[in-house]
Enzyme design. Structure first.
Site, mmCIF file in Angstrom:
data_model
loop_
_atom_site.group_PDB
_atom_site.id
_atom_site.type_symbol
_atom_site.label_atom_id
_atom_site.label_comp_id
_atom_site.label_asym_id
_atom_site.label_seq_id
_atom_site.Cartn_x
_atom_site.Cartn_y
_atom_site.Cartn_z
ATOM 1 N N LYS A 204 33.893 8.476 -27.338
ATOM 2 C CA LYS A 204 33.868 9.933 -27.161
ATOM 3 C C LYS A 204 33.722 10.328 -25.696
ATOM 4 O O LYS A 204 33.365 9.523 -24.840
ATOM 5 C CB LYS A 204 32.735 10.546 -27.993
ATOM 6 C CG LYS A 204 33.082 10.618 -29.483
ATOM 7 C CD LYS A 204 32.037 11.371 -30.279
ATOM 8 C CE LYS A 204 32.507 11.542 -31.728
ATOM 9 N NZ LYS A 204 31.477 12.204 -32.564
ATOM 10 N N ARG A 238 29.675 4.474 -36.813
ATOM 11 C CA ARG A 238 31.060 4.846 -37.125
ATOM 12 C C ARG A 238 31.890 4.536 -35.881
ATOM 13 O O ARG A 238 31.678 5.132 -34.821
ATOM 14 C CB ARG A 238 31.138 6.324 -37.488
ATOM 15 C CG ARG A 238 32.532 6.794 -37.898
ATOM 16 C CD ARG A 238 32.513 8.272 -38.271
ATOM 17 N NE ARG A 238 33.825 8.717 -38.719
ATOM 18 C CZ ARG A 238 34.796 9.163 -37.930
ATOM 19 N NH1 ARG A 238 34.602 9.235 -36.616
ATOM 20 N NH2 ARG A 238 35.970 9.532 -38.438
#
Length: 257
Positions: A204, A238
């Site tokens: 991210k 995740r």
């Protein structure tokens, strides 16, 4: 949790697993590397993502779920959606977990639907929609506010008959970079929710912008933050890169023993 996005526009792997053969290839790779389950998403939740119809989202995910389960029947599949009808069709196709990035805020029927389906529910914190969330990051104290919001939603979800709940603080969703780091730094406080915690920081912008690089070059940073997340109580990671995350978990478990 291995991420398989059957979308053309996800921030890191958009288009890479859009064709059936690519979906199966990625599923096989992740399962062989030790993924506990696979998270299938047909609607990109990256900031500013375009909307797609419910019908198209259902088509994408149901096809992917059926294909994976036909070739790898023992696979545990999570459906990444905020739409209750998509969740319902995905579970009917064989998905076993619902992963809702909106935590029930974008579909009033979601909690009721999950309760009826009687499957585990991943409840994530987000404000607004993928298109608007970057403007909705004003908090008095991001950790306190997110904890309060998740606590209230967990109570509502339980009232609708959802028994198995996993909480996700929603790193990068309606949070500035520094707010995401604050959440990670305070992650142990989320144990007070008394549910397993899922952490999704894989590649991210909180990583690649901090390191002044790109999502493609953010694997080492992802591994670093995944390790910190485990030390602070995360139960599920995740990730786009299963092998490296599994190595993190193995080393962490040896540290505990």
């Amino acid at each position: 949790m291995g991420i398989i996005n059957v979308t053309p526009d996800s921030f890191y792997d958009g288009g890479k697993t859009f064709a059936k053969k690519d979906i199966l290839k990625q599923a096989e790779k992740m399962l062989s590397e030790g993924a506990t389950f696979l998270d299938i998403g047909g609607y990109s939740s990256r900031p500013g993502a375009d909307e797609i119809s419910e019908k198209e989202e259902i088509r994408r995910v149901v096809e992917a779920i059926k294909s994976i389960l036909k070739k790898f029947p023992e696979t545990i599949i999570s459906i990444d959606t905020f739409r209750s009808e998509v969740a319902k069709k995905a579970v009917e196709a064989g998905a076993a977990i619902i992963n809702d990035v909106s935590g029930g805020t974008l579909d009033a029927e979601m909690f009721k639907t999950v309760g009826k389906l009687n499957v585990p529910y991943i409840l994530m914190h987000m404000r607004g929609t993928p298109k608007t969330m970057t403007k909705l990051n004003d908090y008095k104290n991001v950790t306190v506010d997110v904890l309060k919001d998740l606590s209230e939603k967990i109570a509502r979800a339980r009232a609708e008959g959802i028994n198995d709940i996993i909480a996700d603080p929603g790193f990068g969703f309606a949070k500035k970079r520094e707010q995401s780091f604050q959440l990670l730094n305070n992650l142990e406080l989320f144990q007070n929710l008394d549910v397993p915690i899922l952490v999704g920081v894989s590649r991210k912008s909180m990583i690649y912008k901090t390191l002044e690089t790109s999502a493609e070059n953010a694997l080492n940073g992802t591994t670093s933050l995944n390790t910190i997340a485990l030390l602070k109580g995360a139960s599920i990671l995740r990730v786009h890169d299963v092998k490296e995350a599994v190595e993190c978990v193995k080393l962490f478990e040896n540290l505990k023993s």
